[in-house]
Design an enzyme around this catalytic site. Structure first.
Site: not given
Ligand code: SAH
Length: 437
Positions: A62, A68, A145, A298, A319, A394
């Site tokens: 890049c 960036c 990009c 989540y 979620e 992550c």
């Molecule tokens: N497993 C999914 C999303 C992972 S990201 C995938 O792989 O696509 C993490 C997620 O947790 C997000 O969607 C966010 O909105 C949610 N999140 C954040 N805090 C939370 C909480 N206290 N209780 C439940 N979900 C939550």
């Protein structure tokens, strides 16, 4: 003169001055550097000149790599990037169990399916699209990009041309004038459907019809265009209000053999190819027989939940974002899956409910945001006593913190598998399997 000893979490080179660590941009381990510095309380580097070159150093593809900030490791060859990520996981989690080789990409470019660009005017009065320079309000334009789907830059280039032609002004954050703030583009990795979202400072959008018509004319691959209104001064890209300008406001994509409907606001993993590898690995680690009751905490729009459904008896997805759960329910219908229950709640609160109701769980999948799990969630997870926990993260630092806690309550790490979801950046994704002793 001194030698760089390693890279810190943000990809900067670490050198020691007396007993202090300082960080030097664009410096790799083992490279020698000549520093000019002052020491008051702490050492402050005035200039740094690199004297040698690491065998891992490559020329970044890049042209705006140093301005960036989006990629931090493009000057490191990909194999060494993967080794660095594995070592990072090793240093945080190695004491609990062996870390597997990180699963990287064969072709680690053009992987991003979501792109966000910001607009500005150049000196000649033409609209440019780019990203904010690191820590500033200056837009650095890019016409390509390397980590994004190549189609995005083409659409952005046309958009700039059309905005210039119709005199549609980019929004100026400092002066608070102009209209268009950002453009968000999502591209279905498999479906090739395209969503374009124009984020505007005001709902009044002159020349909107011509813009939409000509943009679609030039890019028939665009499936839907939406306008999002964000009039707050904030670094959050999307506002609440949304208006569909053409199409349905949604695109579909395929992931793990299932169809998912995605809007501008949906949380959807940005590297589809690696997401499949991540999910398949996570499911493999769970050793499912088809008889299990599983929780996906989540769960976002239900991508893991629904991928799990055909391998288990019953799966619950929880979620906190309302819209995401609505998307998840629609995605269950879209794929004709009926052994799932989606609940909109805080993961911790829901875990309390499940324990109170004595719901039996065999396996719990956890994929929290960067801050990790809440203490309440972990406390009740321990009480629910699933035989396995598959923890996807992550942010390995918060993952290590949560795992340390779970270890104290008889959960033992027996597998640790990093996956490279974000080549050329310092971000690391990691799966850990914990078993109840
Ligand atoms: N497993 C999914 C999303 C992972 S990201 C995938 O792989 O696509 C993490 C997620 O947790 C997000 O969607 C966010 O909105 C949610 N999140 C954040 N805090 C939370 C909480 N206290 N209780 C439940 N979900 C939550």
């Amino acid at each position: 003169k001194t030698i760089c000893s390693g890279l810190d979490a943000s990809g900067k080179g670490i050198v020691k001055i007396k007993n202090d660590k300082v960080l030097i941009e664009n410096l790799l381990p083992q490279e020698e550097v000549e520093l000019e510095y002052t020491i008051k309380k702490e050492p402050k580097v005035i200039s740094a000149m690199r004297l040698s070159e690491s065998a891992d150093r490559v020329k970044p593809r890049c042209r705006i790599f140093d301005r960036c900030g989006g990629c931090q490791l493009q000057h490191v060859n990909y194999k060494a990037q993967l080794e660095w990520k594995k070592e990072k996981v090793q240093s945080l989690l190695g004491r609990y169990g062996q870390v597997q080789e990180i699963l990287g990409m064969e072709e680690p470019w053009a992987y991003r399916n979501k792109v966000i660009a910001t607009f500005s005017l150049n000196k000649k009065g033409k609209v440019i699209a780019g990203i904010y320079e690191e820590d500033s309000h200056q837009v650095v334009p890019y016409s390509e990009c390397w980590i994004q789907d190549a189609m995005a830059a083409k659409i952005l280039n046309t958009l700039c041309e059309l905005m210039t032609k119709f005199r549609i002004e980019p929004y100026d954050e400092d002066k608070r004038t102009g209209l268009v703030r950002h453009c968000l583009i999502r591209i279905g990795h498999v479906s090739r459907e395209v969503l374009v979202c124009l984020v505007c400072a005001s709902p009044i959008f002159p020349a909107r019809k011509q813009l939409v018509q000509q943009l679609r004319g030039r890019h028939p691959e665009i499936t839907t265009i939406v306008m999002n209104v964000n009039n707050r001064s904030t670094s959050i890209v999307l506002g609440q209000q949304e208006r569909v300008l053409c199409g349905t406001g949604k695109i579909q994509d395929q992931l793990c053999g299932l169809r998912f409907s995605i809007t501008a606001k949906s949380f959807y993993q940005i590297n589809t190819q690696q997401t499949e590898i991540l999910y398949y690995k996570a499911m493999e680690l769970a050793n499912l027989t088809g008889q299990e009751r599983v929780l996906d905490a989540y769960c976002g729009i239900g991508t893991i939940t629904l991928s799990l459904a055909k391998h288990v008896k019953k799966v619950y997805g929880v979620e906190v974002v309302y819209q995401a759960i609505e998307d998840a329910k629609n995605n269950a219908l879209l794929n004709k899956i009926d052994n799932v229950d989606f609940v909109c709640d805080d993961a911790g609160k829901y875990m309390v409910e499940l324990v109170k109701k004595n719901t039996h769980l065999d396996v719990v999948f956890v994929d929290p945001p960067r801050k990790g799990c809440s203490k309440e969630f972990l406390d009740y997870l321990i009480q629910a006593k699933p035989s396995k926990i598959i923890y996807i993260s992550c942010d390995v630092a918060t993952q290590a913190r949560d795992i340390k806690y779970l270890q104290e309550f008889n959960y033992q790490v027996d597998m640790c598998q990093p996956v490279d979801m974000f080549p050329h950046t310092t971000h690391i994704e990691n799966i850990v399997r914990l078993k109840y002793k």
